[in-house]
Design an enzyme around this catalytic site. Sequence first.
Site, PDB file in Angstrom:
ATOM      1  N   GLU A 263      38.823 -26.868 -72.546  1.00 60.51           N
ATOM      2  CA  GLU A 263      39.870 -26.391 -72.577  1.00 60.51           C
ATOM      3  C   GLU A 263      41.079 -27.748 -72.652  1.00 60.51           C
ATOM      4  O   GLU A 263      40.551 -28.931 -71.458  1.00 60.51           O
ATOM      5  CB  GLU A 263      40.835 -25.566 -71.810  1.00 60.51           C
ATOM      6  CG  GLU A 263      40.565 -24.252 -72.203  1.00 60.51           C
ATOM      7  CD  GLU A 263      41.167 -23.501 -71.517  1.00 60.51           C
ATOM      8  OE1 GLU A 263      42.069 -23.305 -70.335  1.00 60.51           O
ATOM      9  OE2 GLU A 263      40.070 -22.023 -71.052  1.00 60.51           O
ATOM     10  N   HIS A 281      45.056 -19.437 -72.903  1.00 60.49           N
ATOM     11  CA  HIS A 281      45.138 -19.422 -70.850  1.00 60.49           C
ATOM     12  C   HIS A 281      46.477 -18.852 -70.809  1.00 60.49           C
ATOM     13  O   HIS A 281      46.767 -19.589 -70.215  1.00 60.49           O
ATOM     14  CB  HIS A 281      44.647 -20.361 -70.169  1.00 60.49           C
ATOM     15  CG  HIS A 281      43.346 -20.427 -69.839  1.00 60.49           C
ATOM     16  ND1 HIS A 281      42.869 -21.188 -69.462  1.00 60.49           N
ATOM     17  CD2 HIS A 281      44.156 -19.612 -68.754  1.00 60.49           C
ATOM     18  CE1 HIS A 281      42.496 -21.342 -67.622  1.00 60.49           C
ATOM     19  NE2 HIS A 281      43.210 -19.609 -67.382  1.00 60.49           N
TER      20      HIS A 281
END
Length: 528
Positions: A263, A281
């Site tokens: 990420e 997220h």
Amino acid sequence: MAPRVLISDALSPAAVQIFKDRGVEVDFQPNLGKDKEKLAAIIGNYDGLAIRSATKVTPKIIEQATNLKVIGRAGIGVDNVDIPAATAKGIIVMNTPFGNSITTAEHAITMMLALAREIPQADASTQAGKWEKNRFMGVEITGKTLGVIGCGNIGSIVADRAHGLKMKVIAYDPFLSPERAVDLGVEKVELPELFRRADFITLHTPLTEKTRNIISADAIATMKKGVRIINCARGGLVDETALRAALDAGQVAGAAFDVFTEEPATQNVLFGHPNVICTPHLGASTTEAQENVALQVAEQMSDYLLQGAISNAVNFPSITAEEAPRLKPMVELAEKLGSFAGQLTETGLVKVQITYEGHVAQMKTKALTSAALAGLLRPMLQDVNFVSAPVVARERGIVVEEVTREHEGDYESLITVTVETERRTRSVCGTVFADGRPRIVNIKGIRVDAEFGKSMLYVTNDDAPGFIGRFASLLGEAGLNIATFNLGRDAPGGNAIALVEVDGEVPAEVLERVGKIPNVQQARALRF
């Protein structure tokens, strides 16, 4: 002097106000976390650092944090804090694991429902003017089996919401007791059975070496054909490449992911598959959750800086505000008993046993053990502290045992530190009387009653006439004033000890002369 806290990420004004209301001086610089150099330059001025995810607390920053006592992360993930570096420096690292639990659980349920009915795909199609009514044939949730991997705080909320949707919930969690499973209304199963029975699988476990790729190609092969997988926990729990292959083959009907192995996930093997739903997220991203974790971290940090209470620390046992005052004298006792043993230890440590008897056995003994280990190791390793001591002991292969017992002897509370080295075993016992001052009450089985002085002489000798006179005369000749003089022996003519507090340092030549007094076995200078 009021403690000072730096907030280097965007926390709510209400959180800032909590610090102020509690009497903590607060410096709110919400954009500072992005500037590592500036943060490193000023961090030494603060007792606490409150952050979200933007601030990266690196070893370099921790090195400059000369006064820092606590780092508070508003949120559950502490990936942006170097925990070993903070621990080595004695800095408590706290997070707020429960402030966003409901929000994350709701996101998982939302993803499951969206997956069951292909909501994002149907929305995109409809807004493109296609009206593909027959294309999006979903499945009902009612009566389906939901497999929950990890039934802790978030997983248990997911299970509760799933019951409301009339699903059957099975759970795999090694730490879930049968009683707790009954309370939650879930059926506790082993992982292979969960894979075999579940229609939907949702993950709510931390990422560890044991849980990495817990959903692997082999695991997927044992699942029901048409299973749907939801991951709102941590990237890396699912082998994404294996999952893509299973989606392409039709073994897995769909997947909904909020977290990814890398990420920010600007590209991923799962992207572009028609039966995959992805969000960036967002598990903790609600207004309520962001406010909750900010307020929680402000309260936790204030409690620690003002009262010594520790909650949700990732590198130290929790201590409540009520426990902290009662624990404080016992922490001092444990550290000094450890220090006494450590200053007498010359060979390699093999094992440490710390025994708690009476009232102290009901206290947070993990914190006391940390204090005893810090005292024990500090004479050999100068920079060890309460927070780092258990880690340092483990790294050096020292076995640490805790023993708790009911009240047995003459004291309401008794702590015994027993140290086993390559050559011998030595033990020392202590207690705290009503005056709150720690005392040594037994050394190597010999009863004494001595307070810890700043500078002390410890002498072991054969019990014989004349020793005390010669010893006291020698100290007087050397200009060392005796503050307290404590004696003990195991039997007339047997082994005896003297523990003497003196004013000022004990010169090496004086120590050498004491060692030469007839019948003296050893003489050591101690500092507390």
